[in-house]
Design a protein around this motif. Structure first.
Motif, PDB file in Angstrom:
ATOM      1  N   LEU A   1       0.665  -1.205  -0.026  1.00  0.00           N
ATOM      2  CA  LEU A   1       0.004   0.000  -0.144  1.00  0.00           C
ATOM      3  C   LEU A   1       0.778   1.190   0.029  1.00  0.00           C
ATOM      4  O   LEU A   1       0.608   2.238  -0.709  1.00  0.00           O
ATOM      5  N   THR A   2       1.838   1.305   0.812  1.00  0.00           N
ATOM      6  CA  THR A   2       2.928   2.227   0.709  1.00  0.00           C
ATOM      7  C   THR A   2       3.479   2.593  -0.591  1.00  0.00           C
ATOM      8  O   THR A   2       3.551   3.758  -1.166  1.00  0.00           O
ATOM      9  N   ALA A   3       3.855   1.616  -1.223  1.00  0.00           N
ATOM     10  CA  ALA A   3       4.344   1.667  -2.674  1.00  0.00           C
ATOM     11  C   ALA A   3       3.397   2.332  -3.767  1.00  0.00           C
ATOM     12  O   ALA A   3       3.953   2.892  -4.735  1.00  0.00           O
ATOM     13  N   ILE A   4       2.158   2.330  -3.492  1.00  0.00           N
ATOM     14  CA  ILE A   4       1.197   2.949  -4.355  1.00  0.00           C
ATOM     15  C   ILE A   4       0.781   3.977  -4.094  1.00  0.00           C
ATOM     16  O   ILE A   4      -0.065   4.748  -4.481  1.00  0.00           O
ATOM     17  N   GLY A   5       1.193   4.690  -2.902  1.00  0.00           N
ATOM     18  CA  GLY A   5       0.821   5.919  -2.260  1.00  0.00           C
ATOM     19  C   GLY A   5      -0.116   6.127  -1.416  1.00  0.00           C
ATOM     20  O   GLY A   5      -0.539   7.269  -0.955  1.00  0.00           O
ATOM     21  N   VAL A   6      -0.710   4.973  -0.775  1.00  0.00           N
ATOM     22  CA  VAL A   6      -1.606   5.134   0.383  1.00  0.00           C
ATOM     23  C   VAL A   6      -0.942   5.741   1.596  1.00  0.00           C
ATOM     24  O   VAL A   6      -0.055   5.192   2.106  1.00  0.00           O
ATOM     25  N   GLN A   7      -1.509   6.721   2.040  1.00  0.00           N
ATOM     26  CA  GLN A   7      -0.809   7.614   3.315  1.00  0.00           C
ATOM     27  C   GLN A   7      -1.263   7.098   4.503  1.00  0.00           C
ATOM     28  O   GLN A   7      -0.249   7.279   5.618  1.00  0.00           O
ATOM     29  N   GLY A   8      -2.331   6.827   4.831  1.00  0.00           N
ATOM     30  CA  GLY A   8      -2.927   6.135   5.914  1.00  0.00           C
ATOM     31  C   GLY A   8      -3.616   5.205   5.878  1.00  0.00           C
ATOM     32  O   GLY A   8      -4.541   4.722   5.180  1.00  0.00           O
ATOM     33  N   LEU A   9      -3.780   4.410   7.075  1.00  0.00           N
ATOM     34  CA  LEU A   9      -4.877   3.194   7.320  1.00  0.00           C
ATOM     35  C   LEU A   9      -4.835   2.790   8.685  1.00  0.00           C
ATOM     36  O   LEU A   9      -3.815   3.473   9.649  1.00  0.00           O
ATOM     37  N   THR A  10      -5.853   2.085   9.040  1.00  0.00           N
ATOM     38  CA  THR A  10      -6.129   1.836  10.435  1.00  0.00           C
ATOM     39  C   THR A  10      -6.058   0.105  10.506  1.00  0.00           C
ATOM     40  O   THR A  10      -6.675  -0.376   9.754  1.00  0.00           O
ATOM     41  N   VAL A  11      -5.432  -0.018  11.639  1.00  0.00           N
ATOM     42  CA  VAL A  11      -5.244  -1.683  11.573  1.00  0.00           C
ATOM     43  C   VAL A  11      -5.693  -2.217  13.055  1.00  0.00           C
ATOM     44  O   VAL A  11      -5.528  -1.360  14.049  1.00  0.00           O
ATOM     45  N   THR A  12      -6.580  -3.322  12.899  1.00  0.00           N
ATOM     46  CA  THR A  12      -7.222  -3.709  14.278  1.00  0.00           C
ATOM     47  C   THR A  12      -7.046  -5.108  14.373  1.00  0.00           C
ATOM     48  O   THR A  12      -7.342  -5.891  13.361  1.00  0.00           O
ATOM     49  N   GLU A  13      -6.808  -5.804  15.371  1.00  0.00           N
ATOM     50  CA  GLU A  13      -6.803  -7.121  15.672  1.00  0.00           C
ATOM     51  C   GLU A  13      -7.899  -7.486  15.939  1.00  0.00           C
ATOM     52  O   GLU A  13      -8.760  -7.105  16.795  1.00  0.00           O
ATOM     53  N   VAL A  14      -8.441  -8.506  15.158  1.00  0.00           N
ATOM     54  CA  VAL A  14     -10.007  -9.125  15.349  1.00  0.00           C
ATOM     55  C   VAL A  14      -9.734 -10.697  15.301  1.00  0.00           C
ATOM     56  O   VAL A  14      -8.865 -11.209  14.895  1.00  0.00           O
ATOM     57  N   LYS A  15     -10.816 -11.352  15.754  1.00  0.00           N
ATOM     58  CA  LYS A  15     -10.929 -12.719  15.626  1.00  0.00           C
ATOM     59  C   LYS A  15     -12.356 -13.129  14.810  1.00  0.00           C
ATOM     60  O   LYS A  15     -13.249 -12.330  14.841  1.00  0.00           O
ATOM     61  N   GLY A  16     -12.433 -14.278  13.906  1.00  0.00           N
ATOM     62  CA  GLY A  16     -13.536 -14.668  13.291  1.00  0.00           C
ATOM     63  C   GLY A  16     -13.084 -15.943  12.745  1.00  0.00           C
ATOM     64  O   GLY A  16     -11.882 -16.388  12.896  1.00  0.00           O
ATOM     65  N   TYR A  17     -14.159 -16.334  11.822  1.00  0.00           N
ATOM     66  CA  TYR A  17     -13.886 -17.466  10.806  1.00  0.00           C
ATOM     67  C   TYR A  17     -14.674 -17.451   9.735  1.00  0.00           C
ATOM     68  O   TYR A  17     -15.657 -16.572   9.530  1.00  0.00           O
ATOM     69  N   GLY A  18     -14.271 -17.920   8.469  1.00  0.00           N
ATOM     70  CA  GLY A  18     -14.982 -17.955   7.194  1.00  0.00           C
ATOM     71  C   GLY A  18     -15.317 -19.134   7.049  1.00  0.00           C
ATOM     72  O   GLY A  18     -15.877 -20.240   8.107  1.00  0.00           O
ATOM     73  N   ARG A  19     -15.195 -19.918   5.812  1.00  0.00           N
ATOM     74  CA  ARG A  19     -15.345 -21.258   5.496  1.00  0.00           C
ATOM     75  C   ARG A  19     -14.383 -22.233   6.250  1.00  0.00           C
ATOM     76  O   ARG A  19     -14.834 -23.439   6.465  1.00  0.00           O
ATOM     77  N   GLN A  20     -13.336 -22.097   6.801  1.00  0.00           N
ATOM     78  CA  GLN A  20     -12.466 -22.806   7.486  1.00  0.00           C
ATOM     79  C   GLN A  20     -13.013 -23.378   8.912  1.00  0.00           C
ATOM     80  O   GLN A  20     -12.723 -24.296   9.430  1.00  0.00           O
ATOM     81  N   LYS A  21     -13.983 -22.424   9.497  1.00  0.00           N
ATOM     82  CA  LYS A  21     -14.763 -22.697  10.641  1.00  0.00           C
ATOM     83  C   LYS A  21     -13.942 -23.257  11.904  1.00  0.00           C
ATOM     84  O   LYS A  21     -14.168 -24.033  12.712  1.00  0.00           O
ATOM     85  N   GLY A  22     -12.626 -22.524  11.973  1.00  0.00           N
ATOM     86  CA  GLY A  22     -11.749 -22.525  13.050  1.00  0.00           C
ATOM     87  C   GLY A  22     -11.015 -24.013  12.987  1.00  0.00           C
ATOM     88  O   GLY A  22     -10.763 -24.673  11.808  1.00  0.00           O
ATOM     89  N   HIS A  23     -10.425 -24.434  13.902  1.00  0.00           N
ATOM     90  CA  HIS A  23      -9.442 -25.592  13.641  1.00  0.00           C
ATOM     91  C   HIS A  23      -9.376 -26.143  15.252  1.00  0.00           C
ATOM     92  O   HIS A  23      -9.871 -25.673  16.164  1.00  0.00           O
ATOM     93  N   THR A  24      -8.773 -27.300  15.469  1.00  0.00           N
ATOM     94  CA  THR A  24      -8.374 -27.857  16.733  1.00  0.00           C
ATOM     95  C   THR A  24      -7.008 -27.802  17.162  1.00  0.00           C
ATOM     96  O   THR A  24      -6.135 -27.903  16.191  1.00  0.00           O
ATOM     97  N   GLU A  25      -6.665 -27.756  18.443  1.00  0.00           N
ATOM     98  CA  GLU A  25      -5.265 -27.577  18.806  1.00  0.00           C
ATOM     99  C   GLU A  25      -5.168 -28.604  19.846  1.00  0.00           C
ATOM    100  O   GLU A  25      -6.327 -28.766  20.854  1.00  0.00           O
ATOM    101  N   ILE A  26      -3.824 -29.092  20.108  1.00  0.00           N
ATOM    102  CA  ILE A  26      -3.679 -29.946  21.505  1.00  0.00           C
ATOM    103  C   ILE A  26      -2.799 -29.129  22.480  1.00  0.00           C
ATOM    104  O   ILE A  26      -1.685 -28.551  22.171  1.00  0.00           O
ATOM    105  N   TYR A  27      -3.333 -29.136  23.562  1.00  0.00           N
ATOM    106  CA  TYR A  27      -2.720 -28.292  24.610  1.00  0.00           C
ATOM    107  C   TYR A  27      -2.678 -29.265  25.939  1.00  0.00           C
ATOM    108  O   TYR A  27      -3.645 -29.503  26.482  1.00  0.00           O
ATOM    109  N   ARG A  28      -1.558 -29.857  26.236  1.00  0.00           N
ATOM    110  CA  ARG A  28      -1.238 -30.393  27.490  1.00  0.00           C
ATOM    111  C   ARG A  28      -2.023 -31.801  27.333  1.00  0.00           C
ATOM    112  O   ARG A  28      -2.601 -32.020  28.247  1.00  0.00           O
ATOM    113  N   GLY A  29      -1.992 -32.287  26.004  1.00  0.00           N
ATOM    114  CA  GLY A  29      -2.544 -33.482  25.891  1.00  0.00           C
ATOM    115  C   GLY A  29      -3.823 -33.451  25.642  1.00  0.00           C
ATOM    116  O   GLY A  29      -4.838 -34.572  25.468  1.00  0.00           O
TER     117      GLY A  29
END
Length: 112
Positions: A20-48
């Motif tokens: 975006l900087t390379a094409i001349g965009v001067q400002g943007l806003t970034v937010t950390e979010v959570k969500g899902y689309g088609r992948q519907k999340g995943h599974t993780e193993i924590y302490r067995g």
């Protein structure tokens, strides 16, 4: 004027910002979010024990641009954020009726 909102994978943020900087965009806003689309999340193993992770971490980027820049901005985000895997994200484009820079009182395109 248009408002471009993109939801991308977190590790792609620097590449997208550089594109975006390379094409001349001067400002943007970034937010950390959570969500899902088609992948519907995943599974993780924590302490067995297996856990279902329904909401995945994502980054939301918001940019206000002139209407003539929209195609370049969308193309830059698309090419920089693409991994070819499920969950690469989405880009949404909205119309902006009015913009005002609070400090100077400039309006519309001048405020961007």
């Amino acid at each position: 004027m248009k408002f471009v909102m993109a939801i991308i994978k977190p590790f792609k943020l620097d590449e997208v910002r550089d594109a975006l900087t390379a094409i001349g965009v001067q400002g943007l806003t970034v937010t950390e979010v959570k969500g899902y689309g088609r992948q519907k999340g995943h599974t993780e193993i924590y302490r067995g024990t297996e856990y279902a992770v329904s909401f995945l971490p994502k980054i939301k980027i918001e940019i206000a641009v002139n209407s003539d820049q929209v195609d370049k901005v969308v193309q830059a985000i698309s090419s920089a954020a693409k991994t070819g895997q499920i969950g690469d994200g989405k880009i949404f484009v909205y119309g902006i009726d009015q913009a005002v820079r609070i400090r100077t009182g400039e309006t519309d395109s001048e405020a961007l």
